[in-house]
Scaffold this motif. Structure first.
Motif, PDB file in Angstrom:
ATOM      1  N   LEU A  12       0.825  -1.193   0.000  1.00 60.22           N
ATOM      2  CA  LEU A  12       0.000   0.000   0.000  1.00 60.22           C
ATOM      3  C   LEU A  12       0.864   1.251   0.000  1.00 60.22           C
ATOM      4  CD1 LEU A  12      -2.774   1.311   0.137  1.00 60.22           C
ATOM      5  CD2 LEU A  12      -2.699   1.091   2.631  1.00 60.22           C
ATOM      6  N   PHE A  13       1.939   1.253   0.819  1.00 63.44           N
ATOM      7  CA  PHE A  13       2.839   2.404   0.897  1.00 63.44           C
ATOM      8  C   PHE A  13       3.515   2.643  -0.445  1.00 63.44           C
ATOM      9  CE2 PHE A  13       5.487   5.477   2.868  1.00 63.44           C
ATOM     10  CZ  PHE A  13       6.725   5.368   2.232  1.00 63.44           C
ATOM     11  N   SER A  14       3.966   1.533  -1.073  1.00 64.53           N
ATOM     12  CA  SER A  14       4.641   1.647  -2.361  1.00 64.53           C
ATOM     13  C   SER A  14       3.700   2.181  -3.428  1.00 64.53           C
ATOM     14  CB  SER A  14       5.188   0.282  -2.782  1.00 64.53           C
ATOM     15  OG  SER A  14       5.752   0.344  -4.068  1.00 64.53           O
ATOM     16  N   SER A  15       2.459   1.694  -3.464  1.00 67.18           N
ATOM     17  CA  SER A  15       1.489   2.151  -4.454  1.00 67.18           C
ATOM     18  C   SER A  15       1.143   3.617  -4.242  1.00 67.18           C
ATOM     19  CB  SER A  15       0.210   1.302  -4.369  1.00 67.18           C
ATOM     20  OG  SER A  15       0.512  -0.046  -4.634  1.00 67.18           O
ATOM     21  N   THR A  16       1.029   3.994  -2.966  1.00 68.40           N
ATOM     22  CA  THR A  16       0.711   5.389  -2.677  1.00 68.40           C
ATOM     23  C   THR A  16       1.816   6.294  -3.182  1.00 68.40           C
ATOM     24  OG1 THR A  16      -0.497   4.731  -0.716  1.00 68.40           O
ATOM     25  CG2 THR A  16       0.162   7.034  -0.838  1.00 68.40           C
ATOM     26  N   ALA A  17       3.070   5.888  -2.946  1.00 69.43           N
ATOM     27  CA  ALA A  17       4.203   6.703  -3.387  1.00 69.43           C
ATOM     28  C   ALA A  17       4.229   6.811  -4.903  1.00 69.43           C
ATOM     29  CB  ALA A  17       5.497   6.105  -2.872  1.00 69.43           C
ATOM     30  N   LEU A  18       3.940   5.680  -5.575  1.00 67.20           N
ATOM     31  CA  LEU A  18       4.001   5.671  -7.027  1.00 67.20           C
ATOM     32  C   LEU A  18       2.833   6.418  -7.657  1.00 67.20           C
ATOM     33  CD1 LEU A  18       5.112   1.988  -7.697  1.00 67.20           C
ATOM     34  CD2 LEU A  18       6.466   4.052  -8.084  1.00 67.20           C
ATOM     35  N   SER A  19       1.675   6.380  -7.033  1.00 65.93           N
ATOM     36  CA  SER A  19       0.465   6.926  -7.633  1.00 65.93           C
ATOM     37  C   SER A  19       0.104   8.319  -7.126  1.00 65.93           C
ATOM     38  CB  SER A  19      -0.719   5.974  -7.365  1.00 65.93           C
ATOM     39  OG  SER A  19      -0.455   4.713  -7.918  1.00 65.93           O
ATOM     40  N   LYS A  20       0.974   8.927  -6.372  1.00 67.12           N
ATOM     41  CA  LYS A  20       0.679  10.233  -5.821  1.00 67.12           C
ATOM     42  C   LYS A  20       0.453  11.258  -6.930  1.00 67.12           C
ATOM     43  CE  LYS A  20       2.403  13.772  -2.679  1.00 67.12           C
ATOM     44  NZ  LYS A  20       3.529  14.202  -1.814  1.00 67.12           N
ATOM     45  N   ILE A  21      -0.621  12.012  -6.812  1.00 65.96           N
ATOM     46  CA  ILE A  21      -0.947  13.050  -7.781  1.00 65.96           C
ATOM     47  C   ILE A  21      -0.426  14.386  -7.260  1.00 65.96           C
ATOM     48  CG2 ILE A  21      -2.826  14.317  -8.881  1.00 65.96           C
ATOM     49  CD1 ILE A  21      -4.461  11.748  -8.734  1.00 65.96           C
ATOM     50  N   THR A  22       0.223  15.151  -8.130  1.00 61.14           N
ATOM     51  CA  THR A  22       0.675  16.490  -7.769  1.00 61.14           C
ATOM     52  C   THR A  22       0.159  17.494  -8.786  1.00 61.14           C
ATOM     53  OG1 THR A  22       2.755  16.265  -8.990  1.00 61.14           O
ATOM     54  CG2 THR A  22       2.778  15.633  -6.670  1.00 61.14           C
ATOM     55  N   VAL A  23      -0.051  18.712  -8.331  1.00 62.86           N
ATOM     56  CA  VAL A  23      -0.460  19.805  -9.205  1.00 62.86           C
ATOM     57  C   VAL A  23       0.414  21.012  -8.887  1.00 62.86           C
ATOM     58  CG1 VAL A  23      -2.845  19.026  -9.459  1.00 62.86           C
ATOM     59  CG2 VAL A  23      -2.244  20.566  -7.574  1.00 62.86           C
ATOM     60  N   PRO A  24       0.589  21.934  -9.826  1.00 58.35           N
ATOM     61  CA  PRO A  24       1.345  23.152  -9.537  1.00 58.35           C
ATOM     62  C   PRO A  24       0.690  23.949  -8.406  1.00 58.35           C
ATOM     63  CG  PRO A  24       1.056  22.872 -11.903  1.00 58.35           C
ATOM     64  CD  PRO A  24       0.184  21.847 -11.240  1.00 58.35           C
ATOM     65  N   HIS A  25       1.489  24.772  -7.737  1.00 57.60           N
ATOM     66  CA  HIS A  25       1.010  25.521  -6.576  1.00 57.60           C
ATOM     67  C   HIS A  25      -0.098  26.516  -6.912  1.00 57.60           C
ATOM     68  CE1 HIS A  25       4.488  23.881  -4.478  1.00 57.60           C
ATOM     69  NE2 HIS A  25       3.995  24.353  -3.359  1.00 57.60           N
ATOM     70  N   ILE A  26      -0.246  26.859  -8.174  1.00 55.27           N
ATOM     71  CA  ILE A  26      -1.300  27.814  -8.519  1.00 55.27           C
ATOM     72  C   ILE A  26      -2.686  27.206  -8.295  1.00 55.27           C
ATOM     73  CG2 ILE A  26      -1.477  27.204 -10.986  1.00 55.27           C
ATOM     74  CD1 ILE A  26      -1.759  30.263 -11.495  1.00 55.27           C
ATOM     75  N   PHE A  27      -2.775  25.865  -8.330  1.00 57.65           N
ATOM     76  CA  PHE A  27      -4.032  25.187  -8.026  1.00 57.65           C
ATOM     77  C   PHE A  27      -4.077  24.924  -6.534  1.00 57.65           C
ATOM     78  CE2 PHE A  27      -2.991  23.768 -12.426  1.00 57.65           C
ATOM     79  CZ  PHE A  27      -4.005  24.481 -13.072  1.00 57.65           C
ATOM     80  N   ALA A  28      -4.631  25.865  -5.796  1.00 54.34           N
ATOM     81  CA  ALA A  28      -4.594  25.796  -4.335  1.00 54.34           C
ATOM     82  C   ALA A  28      -5.773  26.550  -3.747  1.00 54.34           C
ATOM     83  CB  ALA A  28      -3.277  26.386  -3.817  1.00 54.34           C
ATOM     84  N   ASP A  29      -5.962  26.394  -2.450  1.00 52.47           N
ATOM     85  CA  ASP A  29      -7.036  27.096  -1.753  1.00 52.47           C
ATOM     86  C   ASP A  29      -7.012  28.588  -2.087  1.00 52.47           C
ATOM     87  OD1 ASP A  29      -7.573  24.668  -0.587  1.00 52.47           O
ATOM     88  OD2 ASP A  29      -6.716  25.190   1.376  1.00 52.47           O
ATOM     89  N   ARG A  30      -8.212  29.147  -2.235  1.00 56.86           N
ATOM     90  CA  ARG A  30      -8.428  30.579  -2.484  1.00 56.86           C
ATOM     91  C   ARG A  30      -8.099  30.995  -3.914  1.00 56.86           C
ATOM     92  NH1 ARG A  30      -6.191  29.825   2.337  1.00 56.86           N
ATOM     93  NH2 ARG A  30      -4.099  30.177   1.499  1.00 56.86           N
TER      94      ARG A  30
END
Length: 509
Positions: A12-30
């Motif tokens: 589970l830990f390995s899959s989470t690390a591999l499948s983590k989604i990231t977006v640029p900082h401009i896509f953020a709260d507010r």
């Protein structure tokens, strides 16, 4: 049992690390999304991973490509909010809250765009009244680099006196006018950098396609090749130690510049602070830059359009609005006109860029200060800039463009000039005498001229010293004494009718 539990935990830990989604900082709260147009959302994930994006009853599913990149386009949304933007994968859930939809503007340029609210005229009043929770601010840190960046660390803030204190004054005042007029949320992205030339804001490949910049690029390639990183690190450490010691007398050190990551190298700023936002839904751009290119006004004729066209091409939003502030006046006044003024030539290059579609210029030479390259009157600059979108995009019945030279004819020893973009009538501010005109004969020697307003949009110019005039200039000096306006308060755009060679044309870098 423990072994199996550990096994599945590791999986589970390995899959989470591999499948983590990231977006640029401009896509953020507010954050603020541009209203009434498609808005791209993008990021990275494990190649082939499924990504689910949802907002306001819109749902999208996409697969990351072989490089792990994914992108969706949200359908147009009306102004309003707040919304929640959800981005989900197999093992990642990103919840972005307090998302508003309204008008988004990018504010770029050098130090006059960067100039903070706390440093302008009437800053105490501006700060005390800066309570606009639906105006969202995003400041981009200075990142100069030779490779296009995917992201830069930043975040959105609501407008409060504290949050706006160090924000761009022109950007904020411009956005505030829009918010008060349109009554919709406003997103302001400030990515200015003081002392930077325009070529640092242009993609390298765009510069390379034009043979005109070969010498400029070769010069900087040589600088990079000869850069001594060990010496730089040694000088930096010595400077930092000197600062920590309280800058003791008897020794004066300068903070060493890293030319590889600085803001003067071609394409460096584009890579670091523009590329991470390419494609983000915006209404348009406002720009205040040119001082750093002051000695290369003729070259600016091609550099400025190249910047606008290259940004538009990469953004993929067509010819989005691009408005700029012409350089203000600076330096002491001169009793006699010179043959050449570098800043005047750069202003001319800025005005010539109006040949591009969907552009606009705020003429501001009258709000400058002879002893201050950063004049404190940013309110008038923002007011003149914001006329352009209000008139040209949002449909308000007002003039945006300053009066401009249209045509001329010579009658005896006089120039008879006609201007366009005059709504009410031309008038001389403060005194009846019209100031700021120069006239020349065949010897190309300009002298101060007498000028008279002869109609709503016509001016007569002459000098008893010039019997056979061949050329006229208006506001050509670095710090001209000028007072010709449209009655609505917009100053006449500087111009010249001659095309005599100027010394800066041979300056390449």
């Amino acid at each position: 049992m423990k072994r199996h539990l550990l096994f599945w935990t590791l999986i589970l830990f390995s899959s989470t690390a591999l499948s983590k989604i990231t977006v640029p900082h401009i896509f953020a709260d507010r954050m603020v999304l541009q209203q009434k147009q498609h808005n791209p959302i993008w990021g990275k994930a494990t190649p082939g991973a499924k990504v689910h994006v949802s907002i306001a009853n819109q749902n999208y599913k996409v697969k990351a490509d072989s490089k792990g990149d994914w992108r969706v386009k949200l359908a147009p949304l009306p102004a309003g909010g707040p919304y929640k933007l959800s981005i989900e994968g197999d093992y990642t859930v990103l919840e972005i809250s307090d998302v508003l939809v309204g008008e988004v503007w990018l504010c770029s340029g050098q130090s006059n765009m960067e100039w903070r609210v706390q440093h302008i005229n009437h800053s105490e009043i501006e700060l005390a009244s800066a309570n606009f929770p639906d105006i969202r601010l995003l400041s981009v840190p200075r990142v100069g680099i030779d490779k296009p960046q995917f992201d830069v660390e930043t975040q959105w803030y609501k407008t409060t006196p504290q949050n706006v204190r160090d924000f761009s004054a022109i950007c904020y005042l411009y956005g505030r006018r829009l918010h008060q007029t349109l009554n919709v949320p406003i997103g302001l992205i400030k990515n200015s950098w003081g002392g930077t030339p325009i070529e640092a804001w242009i993609p390298r490949d765009a510069l390379e396609k034009n043979n005109e910049y070969e010498e400029l690029l070769a010069h900087w390639d040589k600088v990079a090749e000869n850069f001594d990183e060990d010496k730089f690190n040694k000088d930096l450490a010595e400077f930092q130690d000197w600062v920590k010691a309280g800058k003791p007398k008897g020794k004066k050190l300068k903070n060493p510049a890293n030319v590889l990551t600085g803001g003067k190298r071609p394409a460096n700023i584009f890579n670091g602070v523009v590329n991470p936002f390419i494609g983000y839904g915006i209404r348009g751009v406002i720009w205040y830059q040119g001082e750093a290119n002051g000695a290369r006004g003729y070259q600016y004729r091609s550099l400025f359009p190249l910047l606008i066209n290259s940004w538009r091409e990469r953004w993929g939003q067509g010819d989005f609005p691009f408005y700029w502030a012409q350089l203000a006046d600076f330096r002491p006044e001169k009793d006699t006109p010179s043959k050449y003024s570098d800043w005047a030539e750069l202003r001319e290059a800025q005005t010539m860029t109006l040949s591009l579609p969907n552009t606009g210029e705020a003429v501001i030479y009258d709000v400058g200060e002879a002893r201050n390259i950063h004049p404190g009157n940013k309110q008038d600059v923002a007011n003149r800039l914001v006329r352009h979108p209000l008139a040209k995009i949002y449909g308000y019945p007002m003039m945006a463009d300053s009066p401009m030279y249209k045509s001329s004819r010579i009658k005896g020893n006089k120039f008879l000039l006609t201007f366009k973009n005059v709504k009410r009538k031309l008038y001389a501010l403060d005194k009846n005498e019209v100031l700021g005109f120069y006239i020349a004969g065949k010897d190309q020697r300009f002298v101060r001229a007498t000028a008279k307003i002869t109609g709503k949009n016509t001016v007569e110019v002459y000098s008893n010293e010039i019997k056979e005039p061949v050329a006229v200039r208006y506001a050509w000096e670095d710090n001209p004494v000028v007072n010709l306006y449209d009655k609505i308060g917009l100053p006449v755009t500087p111009f010249r009718t001659d095309d005599w060679p100027l010394k800066s044309r041979n300056v390449k870098k």
